[in-house]
Design an enzyme around this catalytic site. Structure first.
Site, PDB file in Angstrom:
ATOM      1  N   ASN A  53      23.950   7.177   9.849  1.00  0.00           N
ATOM      2  CA  ASN A  53      23.473   7.816   8.585  1.00  0.00           C
ATOM      3  C   ASN A  53      24.560   7.675   7.448  1.00  0.00           C
ATOM      4  O   ASN A  53      25.602   7.483   7.808  1.00  0.00           O
ATOM      5  CB  ASN A  53      22.824   9.370   8.545  1.00  0.00           C
ATOM      6  CG  ASN A  53      24.197  10.408   8.854  1.00  0.00           C
ATOM      7  OD1 ASN A  53      25.076  10.359   8.076  1.00  0.00           O
ATOM      8  ND2 ASN A  53      23.908  11.120   9.789  1.00  0.00           N
ATOM      9  N   ALA A  54      24.055   7.819   5.834  1.00  0.00           N
ATOM     10  CA  ALA A  54      24.937   7.658   5.069  1.00  0.00           C
ATOM     11  C   ALA A  54      26.242   8.684   5.110  1.00  0.00           C
ATOM     12  O   ALA A  54      27.096   8.125   4.561  1.00  0.00           O
ATOM     13  CB  ALA A  54      24.061   7.970   3.781  1.00  0.00           C
ATOM     14  N   GLU A  63      24.054   7.756  24.105  1.00  0.00           N
ATOM     15  CA  GLU A  63      24.216   8.370  25.079  1.00  0.00           C
ATOM     16  C   GLU A  63      23.468   9.811  24.932  1.00  0.00           C
ATOM     17  O   GLU A  63      22.833  10.382  25.824  1.00  0.00           O
ATOM     18  CB  GLU A  63      25.582   8.376  25.792  1.00  0.00           C
ATOM     19  CG  GLU A  63      26.032   7.180  26.221  1.00  0.00           C
ATOM     20  CD  GLU A  63      26.872   6.535  24.993  1.00  0.00           C
ATOM     21  OE1 GLU A  63      27.704   5.682  25.470  1.00  0.00           O
ATOM     22  OE2 GLU A  63      26.496   6.743  23.677  1.00  0.00           O
ATOM     23  N   CYS A  97      30.679  11.772  24.080  1.00  0.00           N
ATOM     24  CA  CYS A  97      29.584  11.636  25.047  1.00  0.00           C
ATOM     25  C   CYS A  97      29.952  11.761  26.529  1.00  0.00           C
ATOM     26  O   CYS A  97      29.314  12.105  27.367  1.00  0.00           O
ATOM     27  CB  CYS A  97      29.135  10.113  24.668  1.00  0.00           C
ATOM     28  SG  CYS A  97      28.261  10.112  23.438  1.00  0.00           S
TER      29      CYS A  97
END
Length: 142
Positions: A53-54, A63, A97
């Site tokens: 996202n920005a 994952e 992750c």
């Protein structure tokens, strides 16, 4: 501790699922597409892709997405993972992750690392996250 041996049919299914997920990744900032596939305790495969996202780098790893779909489906145990990413080096799960996988996987759970052509490496979760902290450390047996 050696990894659980996966039948070739399962390895192929995980790879194809992760490849499909990689093609759906949303990475307009890094242009680094990653797909993941998680095999659960019921034999079902759950997919995830990275979503940026920005407010980069506040995105979602592939994952983590696969684990989320697994939990949403009612599963709680990871039996195998396959991650697909492109690059000169192996595209292994990030540290965050690895810890997320640890919540649902055993130390000998196989983590396969692939690109679009083949599986390039196989690790156990313990190899990627040695001497890890997990749910059993929080059990209160008093």
């Amino acid at each position: 501790m050696s990894a659980i041996v996966l039948p070739e049919s399962i390895r192929t299914a995980l790879w194809k699922t992760a490849l499909d997920a990689q093609l759906r990744a949303y990475a307009p900032y890094s242009h680094f597409l990653v797909g993941a596939a998680v095999l659960d305790e019921h034999g079902c495969i759950h997919a995830g892709c990275n979503v940026e996202n920005a407010a980069y780098p506040e995105g979602l790893c592939a994952e983590a997405g696969a684990l989320s779909t697994m939990v949403l489906a009612g599963s709680r145990a990871v039996k195998a993972v396959l991650v697909v990413g492109e690059g000169p080096g192996l595209v292994t799960p990030c540290g965050g992750c690895r810890q997320k996988l640890r919540e649902f996987a055993l130390p000998n759970t196989p983590i396969l690392i692939a690109d679009r052509q083949m599986v390039r490496a196989s690790f156990t979760l313990a190899q990627l996250l040695p001497e890890s902290f997990g749910p059993e450390h929080l059990k209160n047996d008093k």
